[in-house]
Design a protein around this motif. Structure first.
Motif, PDB file in Angstrom:
ATOM      1  N   SER A 119     -76.614  64.099  -4.901  1.00  0.00           N
ATOM      2  CA  SER A 119     -75.819  63.656  -3.756  1.00  0.00           C
ATOM      3  C   SER A 119     -74.637  62.814  -4.207  1.00  0.00           C
ATOM      4  N   LEU A 120     -74.820  62.020  -5.249  1.00  0.00           N
ATOM      5  CA  LEU A 120     -73.698  61.250  -5.799  1.00  0.00           C
ATOM      6  C   LEU A 120     -72.629  62.172  -6.376  1.00  0.00           C
ATOM      7  N   VAL A 121     -73.076  63.251  -7.011  1.00  0.00           N
ATOM      8  CA  VAL A 121     -72.117  64.221  -7.538  1.00  0.00           C
ATOM      9  C   VAL A 121     -71.326  64.857  -6.406  1.00  0.00           C
ATOM     10  N   LEU A 122     -72.021  65.236  -5.333  1.00  0.00           N
ATOM     11  CA  LEU A 122     -71.329  65.829  -4.194  1.00  0.00           C
ATOM     12  C   LEU A 122     -70.379  64.818  -3.549  1.00  0.00           C
ATOM     13  N   GLY A 123     -70.793  63.552  -3.498  1.00  0.00           N
ATOM     14  CA  GLY A 123     -69.913  62.526  -2.961  1.00  0.00           C
ATOM     15  C   GLY A 123     -68.675  62.328  -3.801  1.00  0.00           C
ATOM     16  N   ALA A 124     -68.836  62.458  -5.121  1.00  0.00           N
ATOM     17  CA  ALA A 124     -67.674  62.308  -6.012  1.00  0.00           C
ATOM     18  C   ALA A 124     -66.648  63.406  -5.786  1.00  0.00           C
ATOM     19  N   LEU A 125     -67.100  64.577  -5.286  1.00  0.00           N
ATOM     20  CA  LEU A 125     -66.154  65.652  -5.002  1.00  0.00           C
ATOM     21  C   LEU A 125     -65.196  65.276  -3.874  1.00  0.00           C
ATOM     22  N   MET A 126     -65.630  64.376  -3.004  1.00  0.00           N
ATOM     23  CA  MET A 126     -64.813  64.005  -1.855  1.00  0.00           C
ATOM     24  C   MET A 126     -63.763  62.950  -2.184  1.00  0.00           C
ATOM     25  N   VAL A 127     -63.854  62.347  -3.347  1.00  0.00           N
ATOM     26  CA  VAL A 127     -62.941  61.263  -3.717  1.00  0.00           C
ATOM     27  C   VAL A 127     -61.755  61.853  -4.476  1.00  0.00           C
ATOM     28  N   ALA A 131     -57.169  58.378  -6.487  1.00  0.00           N
ATOM     29  CA  ALA A 131     -57.702  57.118  -5.966  1.00  0.00           C
ATOM     30  C   ALA A 131     -58.499  56.363  -7.010  1.00  0.00           C
ATOM     31  N   LEU A 132     -58.921  57.049  -8.081  1.00  0.00           N
ATOM     32  CA  LEU A 132     -59.723  56.408  -9.122  1.00  0.00           C
ATOM     33  C   LEU A 132     -58.885  55.913 -10.291  1.00  0.00           C
ATOM     34  N   VAL A 133     -57.591  56.167 -10.276  1.00  0.00           N
ATOM     35  CA  VAL A 133     -56.760  55.804 -11.432  1.00  0.00           C
ATOM     36  C   VAL A 133     -56.679  54.297 -11.601  1.00  0.00           C
ATOM     37  N   ILE A 134     -56.413  53.569 -10.528  1.00  0.00           N
ATOM     38  CA  ILE A 134     -56.265  52.112 -10.632  1.00  0.00           C
ATOM     39  C   ILE A 134     -57.577  51.442 -11.039  1.00  0.00           C
ATOM     40  N   PRO A 135     -58.737  51.759 -10.395  1.00  0.00           N
ATOM     41  CA  PRO A 135     -59.999  51.186 -10.900  1.00  0.00           C
ATOM     42  C   PRO A 135     -60.287  51.548 -12.347  1.00  0.00           C
ATOM     43  N   THR A 136     -59.985  52.799 -12.717  1.00  0.00           N
ATOM     44  CA  THR A 136     -60.194  53.204 -14.111  1.00  0.00           C
ATOM     45  C   THR A 136     -59.295  52.416 -15.052  1.00  0.00           C
ATOM     46  N   PRO A 160     -66.992  66.414 -11.566  1.00  0.00           N
ATOM     47  CA  PRO A 160     -68.036  66.672 -10.559  1.00  0.00           C
ATOM     48  C   PRO A 160     -68.034  68.105 -10.045  1.00  0.00           C
ATOM     49  N   PHE A 161     -66.842  68.691  -9.887  1.00  0.00           N
ATOM     50  CA  PHE A 161     -66.803  70.079  -9.420  1.00  0.00           C
ATOM     51  C   PHE A 161     -67.437  71.010 -10.438  1.00  0.00           C
ATOM     52  N   GLY A 162     -67.221  70.743 -11.728  1.00  0.00           N
ATOM     53  CA  GLY A 162     -67.845  71.559 -12.755  1.00  0.00           C
ATOM     54  C   GLY A 162     -69.359  71.458 -12.718  1.00  0.00           C
ATOM     55  N   VAL A 163     -69.883  70.257 -12.491  1.00  0.00           N
ATOM     56  CA  VAL A 163     -71.336  70.074 -12.381  1.00  0.00           C
ATOM     57  C   VAL A 163     -71.876  70.853 -11.185  1.00  0.00           C
TER      58      VAL A 163
END
Length: 292
Positions: A119-127, A131-136, A160-163
């Motif tokens: 479910s976390l993997v599927l949630g990561a597909l929605m992000v 949006a993750l560049v600045i936190p990264t 995540p899409f590959g997984v």
């Protein structure tokens, strides 16, 4: 009642609107590519002389433009191409390996927290990735990894899409009965995966590899935020740098617009080659899956 088309043995072409739509889409997508091919052969006078932008100028000088492209600023463009190759290979292969292992594990093993983890993997597909560049960037800055190649490679390993794609494909294309038969014959889990499951998963593996490599090659925002040394830039960020210089007219006597257009053309050649090379394995994998 018979019509003229029936008497002559011909049926009305009901797919004509679809064919027209496909022809329009082909032209729509090929015109920009043709524009790059044509204008990469021109110098500054040919680009801004008011001629036909979709046809060649009187002077065609691909060789001269290529020499100028790979010698401008001490050959920095060649370094950008090598950087993009490194990022695409490391990110594409690494992301594919992790996606194959994770997708196969989610599909064929039962363990505590499996549904929650997937479910976390599927949630990561929605992000969105942007949006993750600045936190990264903040995480890598605290670790002292910004302005290094690892700041571009390590985030590219997460796909995540590959997984998800490998999970769906392994679930349907690798029967549990075949895996149980291999285990009954004394094969361990690693041998079962390598010799039995992996050949059946090859089309999906090639797909994930191609998508991951292309995404790493075309990545722009992440290396733009992570890198400050232009010697570490991929070709996408490098061409963006040249575009900013050309827009500000700070290139002196050199017309950077010709180099930018030719550089864009050269940068897509490795993607075209990789697609045709991997296509052979793609078809081979489909054939193996069909035979099994």
């Amino acid at each position: 009642m018979t019509t003229a088309s029936t008497r002559t043995g011909r049926r009305p072409n009901r797919n004509l609107p679809l064919h027209l739509l496909l022809a329009f889409l082909v032209v729509y997508f090929l015109v920009p590519f043709w524009w790059v091919i044509v204008n990469s052969s021109k110098d500054a006078a040919g680009l801004f002389g008011g001629g036909n932008t979709l046809w060649f100028a009187d002077t065609i000088d691909y060789i001269g433009n290529l020499k100028q492209l790979f010698t401008y600023d001490n050959g920095i463009y060649g370094r950008w191409i090598l950087n993009s190759t490194l990022y695409a290979l490391a990110g594409g292969i690494g992301a594919t390996v992790l996606a194959v292992m994770a997708g196969y594990g989610f599909a064929k093993y039962r363990f505590i927290g499996r549904r929650f983890s997937f479910s976390l993997v599927l949630g990561a597909l929605m992000v969105p990735a942007t949006a993750l560049v600045i936190p990264t960037f903040m995480m890598f800055s605290q670790a002292g990894l910004t302005n290094t190649i690892w700041a571009v490679i390590l985030p590219s390993l997460l796909n995540p899409f590959g997984v998800y794609l490998m999970h769906v494909y392994a679930r349907d294309a690798v029967p549990d009965e075949i895996l149980d038969a291999a285990r009954s014959d004394g094969a361990g889990e690693i041998r079962t995966f390598v010799q039995v499951a992996f050949p059946l998963m090859r089309p999906a593996v090639v797909t994930v590899l191609l998508l991951s490599a292309v995404a790493s090659w075309n990545n722009y925002f992440l290396p733009l935020a992570m890198l400050s040394d232009n010697r570490l830039f991929p070709v996408t960020v490098g061409l963006g740098l040249w575009q900013g210089i050309a827009s500000a007219n700070n290139a002196g006597t050199t017309s950077l617009w010709s180099l930018i257009i030719l550089g864009a053309l050269v940068s897509i050649i490795p993607l075209i080659i990789s697609f045709f090379v991997l296509q052979r394995h793609w078809r081979g994998g489909l054939a193996v899956g069909g035979l099994r």
